[in-house]
Design a protein around this motif. Structure first.
Motif, PDB file in Angstrom:
ATOM      1  N   HIS A  58     -22.788   3.966 -30.746  1.00 53.58           N
ATOM      2  CA  HIS A  58     -23.576   3.844 -29.517  1.00 53.58           C
ATOM      3  C   HIS A  58     -25.034   4.209 -29.783  1.00 53.58           C
ATOM      4  O   HIS A  58     -25.961   3.529 -29.321  1.00 53.58           O
TER       5      HIS A  58
ATOM      6  N   ALA B 140     -26.701   1.300 -31.543  1.00 53.07           N
ATOM      7  CA  ALA B 140     -26.961   0.169 -30.643  1.00 53.07           C
ATOM      8  C   ALA B 140     -28.153   0.466 -29.735  1.00 53.07           C
ATOM      9  O   ALA B 140     -28.992  -0.400 -29.484  1.00 53.07           O
ATOM     10  N   ARG B 141     -28.225   1.702 -29.253  1.00 53.24           N
ATOM     11  CA  ARG B 141     -29.367   2.099 -28.415  1.00 53.24           C
ATOM     12  C   ARG B 141     -30.676   1.901 -29.191  1.00 53.24           C
ATOM     13  O   ARG B 141     -31.666   1.418 -28.652  1.00 53.24           O
TER      14      ARG B 141
ATOM     15  N   PRO C 297     -29.438  -2.670 -16.676  1.00 51.38           N
ATOM     16  CA  PRO C 297     -30.238  -1.646 -16.003  1.00 51.38           C
ATOM     17  C   PRO C 297     -31.205  -2.187 -14.971  1.00 51.38           C
ATOM     18  O   PRO C 297     -31.698  -1.428 -14.139  1.00 51.38           O
TER      19      PRO C 297
ATOM     20  N   LEU D   9     -37.070  -4.503 -19.742  1.00 51.29           N
ATOM     21  CA  LEU D   9     -35.720  -4.075 -19.350  1.00 51.29           C
ATOM     22  C   LEU D   9     -35.547  -3.995 -17.838  1.00 51.29           C
ATOM     23  O   LEU D   9     -34.491  -4.293 -17.308  1.00 51.29           O
ATOM     24  N   ARG D  10     -36.607  -3.589 -17.133  1.00 51.53           N
ATOM     25  CA  ARG D  10     -36.489  -3.433 -15.682  1.00 51.53           C
ATOM     26  C   ARG D  10     -36.823  -4.708 -14.920  1.00 51.53           C
ATOM     27  O   ARG D  10     -36.457  -4.841 -13.754  1.00 51.53           O
TER      28      ARG D  10
ATOM     29  N   THR E 223     -23.656  -1.097 -20.498  1.00 51.53           N
ATOM     30  CA  THR E 223     -24.187  -1.822 -21.650  1.00 51.53           C
ATOM     31  C   THR E 223     -25.113  -0.897 -22.432  1.00 51.53           C
ATOM     32  O   THR E 223     -25.500   0.174 -21.950  1.00 51.53           O
ATOM     33  N   ASN E 224     -25.472  -1.363 -23.606  1.00 52.40           N
ATOM     34  CA  ASN E 224     -26.264  -0.494 -24.475  1.00 52.40           C
ATOM     35  C   ASN E 224     -27.735  -0.445 -24.094  1.00 52.40           C
ATOM     36  O   ASN E 224     -28.494   0.298 -24.708  1.00 52.40           O
ATOM     37  N   HIS E 225     -28.147  -1.246 -23.101  1.00 51.33           N
ATOM     38  CA  HIS E 225     -29.537  -1.101 -22.656  1.00 51.33           C
ATOM     39  C   HIS E 225     -29.620  -0.355 -21.320  1.00 51.33           C
ATOM     40  O   HIS E 225     -30.693  -0.261 -20.738  1.00 51.33           O
ATOM     41  N   ALA E 226     -28.490   0.189 -20.843  1.00 49.06           N
ATOM     42  CA  ALA E 226     -28.507   1.013 -19.631  1.00 49.06           C
ATOM     43  C   ALA E 226     -28.561   2.488 -20.004  1.00 49.06           C
ATOM     44  O   ALA E 226     -28.151   2.881 -21.099  1.00 49.06           O
ATOM     45  N   GLU E 227     -29.075   3.290 -19.068  1.00 45.07           N
ATOM     46  CA  GLU E 227     -29.137   4.740 -19.285  1.00 45.07           C
ATOM     47  C   GLU E 227     -27.802   5.352 -18.866  1.00 45.07           C
ATOM     48  O   GLU E 227     -27.689   5.970 -17.797  1.00 45.07           O
ATOM     49  N   ALA E 228     -26.780   5.133 -19.655  1.00 46.53           N
ATOM     50  CA  ALA E 228     -25.450   5.625 -19.319  1.00 46.53           C
ATOM     51  C   ALA E 228     -24.658   5.832 -20.598  1.00 46.53           C
ATOM     52  O   ALA E 228     -25.003   5.275 -21.638  1.00 46.53           O
TER      53      ALA E 228
ATOM     54  N   VAL F  42     -31.728  -1.881 -29.447  1.00 50.74           N
ATOM     55  CA  VAL F  42     -32.332  -2.448 -28.235  1.00 50.74           C
ATOM     56  C   VAL F  42     -33.845  -2.271 -28.269  1.00 50.74           C
ATOM     57  O   VAL F  42     -34.595  -3.118 -27.779  1.00 50.74           O
ATOM     58  N   HIS F  43     -34.276  -1.179 -28.855  1.00 52.59           N
ATOM     59  CA  HIS F  43     -35.704  -0.863 -28.819  1.00 52.59           C
ATOM     60  C   HIS F  43     -36.458  -1.246 -30.093  1.00 52.59           C
ATOM     61  O   HIS F  43     -37.647  -0.976 -30.223  1.00 52.59           O
TER      62      HIS F  43
ATOM     63  N   ARG G 217     -27.284  -8.962 -26.234  1.00 52.60           N
ATOM     64  CA  ARG G 217     -27.177  -7.521 -25.994  1.00 52.60           C
ATOM     65  C   ARG G 217     -26.359  -6.862 -27.108  1.00 52.60           C
ATOM     66  O   ARG G 217     -25.229  -7.282 -27.362  1.00 52.60           O
ATOM     67  N   PRO G 218     -26.873  -5.857 -27.774  1.00 52.51           N
ATOM     68  CA  PRO G 218     -26.113  -5.237 -28.867  1.00 52.51           C
ATOM     69  C   PRO G 218     -24.823  -4.581 -28.381  1.00 52.51           C
ATOM     70  O   PRO G 218     -24.802  -3.931 -27.342  1.00 52.51           O
TER      71      PRO G 218
ATOM     72  N   LEU H 150     -32.467  -9.215 -26.309  1.00 53.22           N
ATOM     73  CA  LEU H 150     -32.133  -7.786 -26.347  1.00 53.22           C
ATOM     74  C   LEU H 150     -31.846  -7.286 -27.755  1.00 53.22           C
ATOM     75  O   LEU H 150     -31.489  -6.130 -27.947  1.00 53.22           O
TER      76      LEU H 150
END
Lengths: 462, 261
Positions: free
Chosen positions: B43, B46-47, A334, B84-85, A368-373, B50-51, B182-183, B124
């Motif tokens: 999914h 996994a989301r 992201p 993340l950014r 990927t799982n850290h993207a907003e998609a 990440v957090h 990354r998960p 991650l």
């Protein structure tokens, strides 16, 4: 002295040089924002596009975005530029070039004819003036056909890479995923494994397993182990049966150096693969992967926007006549492509730029799982690319790559696209699928019996 | 049961060879409903991974149980959303952490340069680090009795290259970054190991070696430790890491196995 400026409602936007103008004209991407080169307002972005639209295409031959002296990719671009191919469009502005590309009169032949006269920067520039539908329509007109053990890129065809990765390179685990993919009609672009271990020994063991499988079932396709080129060269020296030579590439010399490669090494790698003479219907032996953001992530972008850097990677690719090139569009994360909208736009840009430069362009439609998609975004991009005539996409069991930990497209997704858009696999592979009673009419799966020879392929190996 | 609408795949038995999503069956050419939902659940998990927050007190407690020295640092990324950014901030230490490492170095000047520093970074997936970092270190550190080790550094909001700055500040010949990958859908707890010889700010990824997917269902602790020890010794011998340092540990392992036989 600002050479590039545009006045909108009493505000004059100025851009000090061409690379700044290109970056400001780019559709919004988190990577360009991370690099600090993106437009600072929506209006500035359009002002930059207006300047870009009036710029002569030939300007890109006068002002290199990355200096000739500093970068071997720039030298490659300038040294191989074909002036006679450029002749029919040299009078055009970037905006005029967009109109030319969309004209009814511009067909596959005229697009192929100008390709050697285009630099990646010209192609990136025009893409910034194009809406998604323009990127689709023009890419659809491009014809790029390549061959090794089958023929890739013919009209009405959609090929697929079978990607049977396993977290520990377990040979039976990989074979199980290959059988699954073949029985779903996938694998005509390549059966390509990303190895967990980048050792020459592991590379060779995987190549031997793939070779044995392809020979045993007479599959008209090619194999690849996506290790570093130096590992593959060593595997060849040790006698490995290598079909395609893979390498990740980027659009600047410094970014390629961060991958441990340069143009000389790529030439050696190509020569090593060609020396094996394993192609039957063609000798396109190279397979490249790219992706927006790789130059920035290596801190090697020279202030050039990520989409232009990506197009420059295609100049590297075309020097080696590849069988396959794909952008791994949503893999990078992201910080470069923030969400579904940015991934979709980037996928269409990359496919368009690659095709216009004459490459057999595929796309790893992924996130990927850290993207907003999510999967819905991938369905959208996959469908748009299918309409645009994308050469191939990935086939990963259930869209879940258990080694690389990201989501791509599945065997089912490829069946969907073939069904929705009436697309078929490569002709040699389609004939094999019919003969193996896996698929009929290039799209519809047969019912597979438990006695099918492929079903038993793995247990006999174990 | 609406199963007459589905085509089952008669190669279910192949599932024993791989955790990949094979033999899913189909409705027409599309995924069966239960598989669509299973994917969406994975999914969602996994989301969430990440957090997940990095539980540094629990890592510290495990390190202290081994009586190993440790230091704690933070990257310049102040929170998860910034992390993340802004990967550039995750590759750089916060100023107070730079000062902490400098102060430690000054107070322990008599120790001279270190052979190696281990850094534990959340990356991650803090989940991966919580579960696998210490079990791996317990396989590796006892095998390095003659190496002069720096304190283990625990780094929050860390990217791989953060290890370069840490290694440079502590004057270590090599750095190993243990970091949460990354998960994925199948595994949200993969640990990655990155080796860099002569770490300093500005090293690029071609100058590192990576061992990926360390977890019991992937690359076991024992095999990962074997690979890592091989690479550490080779990096020391060749005085480099990266693409010119090939992982030939599989060959060594085979020879070992032959000897055992």
């Amino acid at each position: 002295m600002a050479r590039y400026q545009q006045t909108i409602a009493n505000h004059t936007y100025t851009f000090p040089d061409l690379k700044t103008l290109m970056a400001k004209a780019s559709p919004e991407k988190s990577g360009d924002q991370l690099a600090g080169i993106a437009a600072s307002s929506a209006e500035e972005r359009i002002a930059a596009r207006m300047v870009l639209a009036d710029l002569p295409l030939s300007r890109f031959l006068e002002e290199p975005l990355i200096p000739y002296e500093d970068d071997e990719v720039t030298r490659l671009i300038f040294d191989t530029h074909d002036k006679s191919a450029f002749e029919p469009i040299k009078h055009l502005t970037v905006g005029g070039f967009r109109n030319w590309l969309l004209a009814y009169e511009t067909d596959s032949e005229s697009l192929a004819a100008i390709a050697p006269g285009l630099t990646p920067e010209m192609v990136a520039a025009v893409s910034k003036l194009m809406r998604n539908q323009d990127l689709i329509l023009v890419a659809q007109k491009c014809r790029v056909v390549t061959a090794f053990r089958n023929t890739i890129g013919l009209p009405g065809r959609l090929s697929s890479r079978l990607q049977p990765n396993h977290p520990t390179d377990d040979l039976n685990g990989i074979a199980a995923s290959i059988v699954d993919g073949l029985l779903y009609g996938c694998g005509d672009a390549v059966i390509g494994i990303n190895p967990a271990s980048d050792s020459p020994q592991a590379t060779r063991a995987l190549l031997e397993m793939l070779d044995e499988l392809i020979q045993r079932y007479s599959i008209p396709t090619q194999s690849c182990v996506l290790a570093h080129a130096t590992s593959q060269i060593r595997a060849i020296e040790e006698g490995a049966p290598l079909d395609l030579m893979f390498q990740s590439i980027a659009g600047t010399e410094a970014a390629n150096r961060s991958f441990g490669i340069d143009l000389k090494l790529l030439a050696e790698a190509q020569a090593a693969a060609l020396s094996l003479k394993r192609g039957t219907v063609g000798q396109n032996v190279m397979y490249f992967e790219t992706g927006q953001g790789s130059a920035l992530s290596a801190n090697a972008h020279h202030g050039v926007d990520q989409q232009t850097c990506e197009a420059r990677a295609y100049a590297v690719a075309r020097a080696f006549k590849p069988l396959l090139v794909n952008t791994v569009v949503g893999f990078i994360g992201p910080e470069y492509l923030y969400n579904g909208q940015q991934i979709i736009r980037a996928g269409l840009e990359d496919h368009f730029c690659g095709k216009l430069l004459g490459l057999p362009m595929g796309c790893d439609v992924c996130y990927t799982n850290h993207a907003e998609a999510d999967q819905d975004d991938m369905d959208t991009l996959l469908t748009l690319l299918g309409v645009a005539g994308c050469t191939y996409v990935m086939g990963v069991p259930g869209a879940d790559d258990i080694m690389l930990s990201y989501q791509s497209t599945s065997f089912h997704d490829i069946l969907y696209l073939r069904s929705a858009l009436r697309l078929r696999p490569a002709p040699e592979f389609e004939a094999w699928l019919e003969q193996m009673q896996i698929m009929r009419q290039g799209r519809q799966l047969e019912t597979i019996s438990p006695q099918h020879s492929l079903v038993g392929a793995v247990s006999t190996e174990a | 049961m609406p199963d007459d609408l589905l085509s089952e795949n008669p190669w279910q038995a192949l599932r024993r060879f791989t955790p990949a999503r094979i033999a899913l069956g189909r409705a027409g050419g599309s995924l069966p409903t239960h598989e669509v939902l299973a994917f969406q659940l994975a999914h969602a998990q996994a989301r969430d991974a990440v957090h997940l927050a990095f539980d540094t007190p629990s890592i510290v407690a495990q390190i202290e149980a081994e009586a190993w020295p440790w230091l704690e640092v933070e990257s310049a990324a102040s929170d998860r959303s910034t992390y993340l950014r802004r990967p550039d901030l995750g590759r750089r230490l916060a100023q107070h952490s730079v000062e902490r490492l400098q102060a430690y170095r000054a107070a322990h000047a008599e120790e001279g340069p270190y052979d190696l520093v281990f850094v534990i970074g959340d990356g991650l997936s803090a989940l991966a680090v919580h579960q696998h970092a210490l079990p791996l270190l317990r396989c590796v550190i006892p095998a390095l009795p003659t190496w002069k080790l720096a304190p283990i550094v625990i780094a929050s909001q860390a990217r791989v290259a953060l290890g370069d700055q840490i290694g440079e500040l502590l004057n270590a010949e090599q750095v190993i970054m243990l970091i949460g990958e990354r998960p994925g859908l199948t595994a949200a707890d993969s640990l990655g190991l990155y080796l860099t010889y002569a770490p300093r700010v500005g090293r690029n990824d071609a100058e590192r070696n990576c061992i990926s997917n360390v977890r019991p269902e992937g690359l076991s602790y024992k095999r990962a430790a074997h690979k890592l020890l091989y690479l550490l010794r080779e990096a020391r011998r060749l005085k480099l890491s990266g693409v010119d340092l090939k992982d030939d540990s599989d060959v060594v392992l085979l020879q070992d196995e032959h000897r055992e036989m």
